[in-house]
Design an enzyme around this catalytic site. Structure first.
Site, mmCIF file in Angstrom:
data_model
loop_
_atom_site.group_PDB
_atom_site.id
_atom_site.type_symbol
_atom_site.label_atom_id
_atom_site.label_comp_id
_atom_site.label_asym_id
_atom_site.label_seq_id
_atom_site.Cartn_x
_atom_site.Cartn_y
_atom_site.Cartn_z
ATOM 1 C CG HIS A 295 -1.582 -1.263 1.480
ATOM 2 N ND1 HIS A 295 -2.876 -1.142 1.034
ATOM 3 C CD2 HIS A 295 -1.502 -2.482 1.915
ATOM 4 C CE1 HIS A 295 -3.484 -2.426 1.077
ATOM 5 N NE2 HIS A 295 -2.798 -3.249 1.916
ATOM 6 N NE ARG B 10 -0.901 3.698 3.722
ATOM 7 C CZ ARG B 10 -1.807 2.816 3.851
ATOM 8 N NH1 ARG B 10 -2.824 2.380 3.310
ATOM 9 N NH2 ARG B 10 -1.473 2.201 5.153
ATOM 10 C CG HIS C 193 -8.527 -7.746 3.816
ATOM 11 N ND1 HIS C 193 -7.394 -7.113 4.421
ATOM 12 C CD2 HIS C 193 -9.407 -8.171 5.042
ATOM 13 C CE1 HIS C 193 -7.326 -7.329 5.735
ATOM 14 N NE2 HIS C 193 -8.460 -7.838 6.062
ATOM 15 C CG HIS D 209 -2.924 -10.332 4.421
ATOM 16 N ND1 HIS D 209 -4.466 -10.816 4.198
ATOM 17 C CD2 HIS D 209 -3.166 -9.119 4.169
ATOM 18 C CE1 HIS D 209 -5.242 -9.920 4.105
ATOM 19 N NE2 HIS D 209 -4.600 -8.781 3.758
ATOM 20 C CG ASP E 268 -0.911 -5.915 4.181
ATOM 21 O OD1 ASP E 268 -0.984 -5.062 3.470
ATOM 22 O OD2 ASP E 268 -1.635 -6.542 4.971
HETATM 23 O O1 DOR Z 1 -3.389 -3.637 8.429
HETATM 24 C C1 DOR Z 1 -3.785 -3.391 7.175
HETATM 25 N N1 DOR Z 1 -3.603 -2.067 6.625
HETATM 26 N N2 DOR Z 1 -4.286 -4.263 6.529
HETATM 27 C C2 DOR Z 1 -4.785 -4.163 5.411
HETATM 28 O O2 DOR Z 1 -5.409 -5.150 4.598
HETATM 29 C C3 DOR Z 1 -4.723 -2.768 4.622
HETATM 30 C C4 DOR Z 1 -3.655 -2.077 5.105
HETATM 31 C C5 DOR Z 1 -3.715 -0.585 5.253
HETATM 32 O O3 DOR Z 1 -4.054 -0.053 3.925
HETATM 33 O O4 DOR Z 1 -3.442 0.346 6.131
#
Ligand code: DOR
Length: 446
Positions: A65, A67, A179, A233, A303
């Site tokens: 991720h 962002r 997920h 995960h 992740d």
């Molecule tokens: O802990 C997590 N954070 N699990 C996820 O599936 C998304 C991720 C996030 O984007 O912060």
């Protein structure tokens, strides 16, 4: 001379090939591996003596991720891809829970465009499923696959209704991933623990049952619709028992945090190790390791889910879920090689070859003639401590802060360009968009 056609000889490394580790010379020409163990003396532009080091295919992290767009106070493509280069990750596949969500072909193309100018390593982006965007999922081409949040996590993506899930599995052809935490179970548990400020309750709210129910549900959908599906995960031992042979349809992955942390770590690390799916028990750590070693799980990915330290340090449950890892995942696994837990070839399989096969990525994941020169030299004897202040990720912290590891990436090439060496990222290097040939049929097709 055009820099893109430079010929480089990497000499004296122990090279992790698909079937063996051998001391062979590797020739890079332009963006590709031109030869392995060349028969004759070669005229090259540059020779690298890698005596004492091991050469691996670059890591492909299929779950990050980063962002951007929209949440760039936490992370962005520039910082994250620099962190990748340092960590030996040469290709990343990024999730759609940015702002805006990547849920249309236009948004997907916008993200690809954004990445092309900034990323120091190769990149790809999933398209996210919503209850009503099947037409977009059908039209998307420049993507590894479809990401479904069967349970909600960070952001607002959620497809929980059975009819919508049936439609996605029935009417789309791209490989899918999800997920898997059951929303109904999580919500009922959250009511039970309403008012708690104990982060350990995160694992009681997002409990074993929630993970197991959702993973079962997704596998059932995939099998009934004969749809390729990858379980992200995996956090429980019981899920690994579901991942035996499913006629070549199903694959699954583990994350470093579900291998190295468990509910016993909340006391020391608190909300820093709050993530979704939640941490489970030491026995689950052990069973996930076993599943990797016996092949029920095929892959390791991070992740990588960065949040600012000040966001993470809010009291539970205001604290967001997720932790950064892309910069240290390979080192964490090399450290395990040194401890005798697994072999270097297993690490290369879990982190390089398997993700390339699961997502049908063209030209990546192996050291073989004609493959892309995405490579990482690692020093299995180097010992260094992970420190927050050294992290290149924009969020600037690691849950492994203070941990000493032996086995580190020391030099990384992306498409034949050296992007990391002597502790420095070369910021002039740009990666390329990953390409996919989904007719290859995924991991089990070979
Ligand atoms: O802990 C997590 N954070 N699990 C996820 O599936 C998304 C991720 C996030 O984007 O912060």
């Amino acid at each position: 001379m055009d820099a893109r056609n430079v010929k480089t000889l990497i000499k004296n490394a122990q090279v992790v090939l698909p079937d063996e580790v051998a001391q062979v010379d590797v020739v890079i020409e332009g963006a590709r591996i031109a030869d392995i163990a060349p028969a004759a003396q070669l005229a090259v532009d540059e020779t690298i003596d890698a005596a004492g080091l091991h050469l691996l295919p670059g890591v492909i992290d299929d779950q990050v991720h980063f962002r951007e767009p929209g949440l760039t106070h936490k992370e962005d493509l520039e910082h994250a891809s620099r962190a990748c280069a340092k960590g030996g990750v040469t290709t990343f596949l990024e999730m759609p829970n940015t702002n805006p969500n990547t849920i249309t072909v236009d948004r997907l193309h916008e993200k690809l465009e954004l990445a092309s100018g900034k990323c120091r390593v190769n990149y790809g982006f999933y398209i996210g499923a919503t209850p009503d965007n099947v037409a977009e999922l059908q039209a998307a081409e420049r993507t590894p696959g479809i990401k479904i949040f069967i349970g909600s996590s960070t952001g607002n993506l959620l497809v929980d209704e059975q009819a919508a899930l049936e439609r996605i599995f029935a009417e789309t052809t791209l490989p899918a991933t999800a997920h898997c935490e059951d929303e109904t179970t999580v919500r009922a548990n959250a009511e039970k623990y309403a008012g708690t400020s104990d982060v350990a309750d995160h694992s009681r709210i997002r409990d074993h049952r929630a993970a197991l129910i959702a993973t079962k549900r997704a596998i059932d959908l995939a099998k009934r619709h004969n749809h390729r599906f990858h379980v992200l995960h995996v956090s429980t031992g019981d899920e690994t028992d579901l991942l035996a042979d499913h006629g070549g349809l199903i694959t699954g992955e583990a994350c470093p945090h579900h291998l190295f942390f468990n509910t016993g770590d909340y006391e020391r690390l608190g909300t820093l190790v709050q993530m979704n799916p939640s941490l489970k028990t030491a026995e689950d750590n052990e069973r996930i390791w076993q599943a990797l070693l016996d092949g029920r799980l095929q892959m390791i990915a991070t992740d990588h889910a960065p949040h600012q330290l000040k966001e993470k340090q809010q009291p539970y449950p205001q604290s967001p879920s997720g932790l950064p890892a892309v910069e240290n995942s390979l080192a964490l696994l090399l450290n395990q090689v040194n401890q005798g837990r697994c072999s270097l070839q297993q690490v290369a399989h879990w982190m390089c070859d398997a993700p390339a096969r699961v997502w049908d990525i063209v030209g990546k994941g192996r050291i073989a003639t004609g493959y892309d020169a995405d490579l990482v030299l690692v020093d299995l004897n180097k010992t260094a401590v992970i420190l927050n202040e050294d992290q290149l990720t924009k969020c600037g912290w690691s849950p492994w802060d203070g941990e000493s590891l032996t086995g580190w990436p020391v030099r990384t090439w992306v498409m034949g360009q050296q992007v990391f060496c002597d502790g420095k990222v070369d910021d002039s290097v740009r990666g390329r968009e990953a390409t996919y040939d989904h007719s290859r049929g995924g991991y089990w097709a070979g």
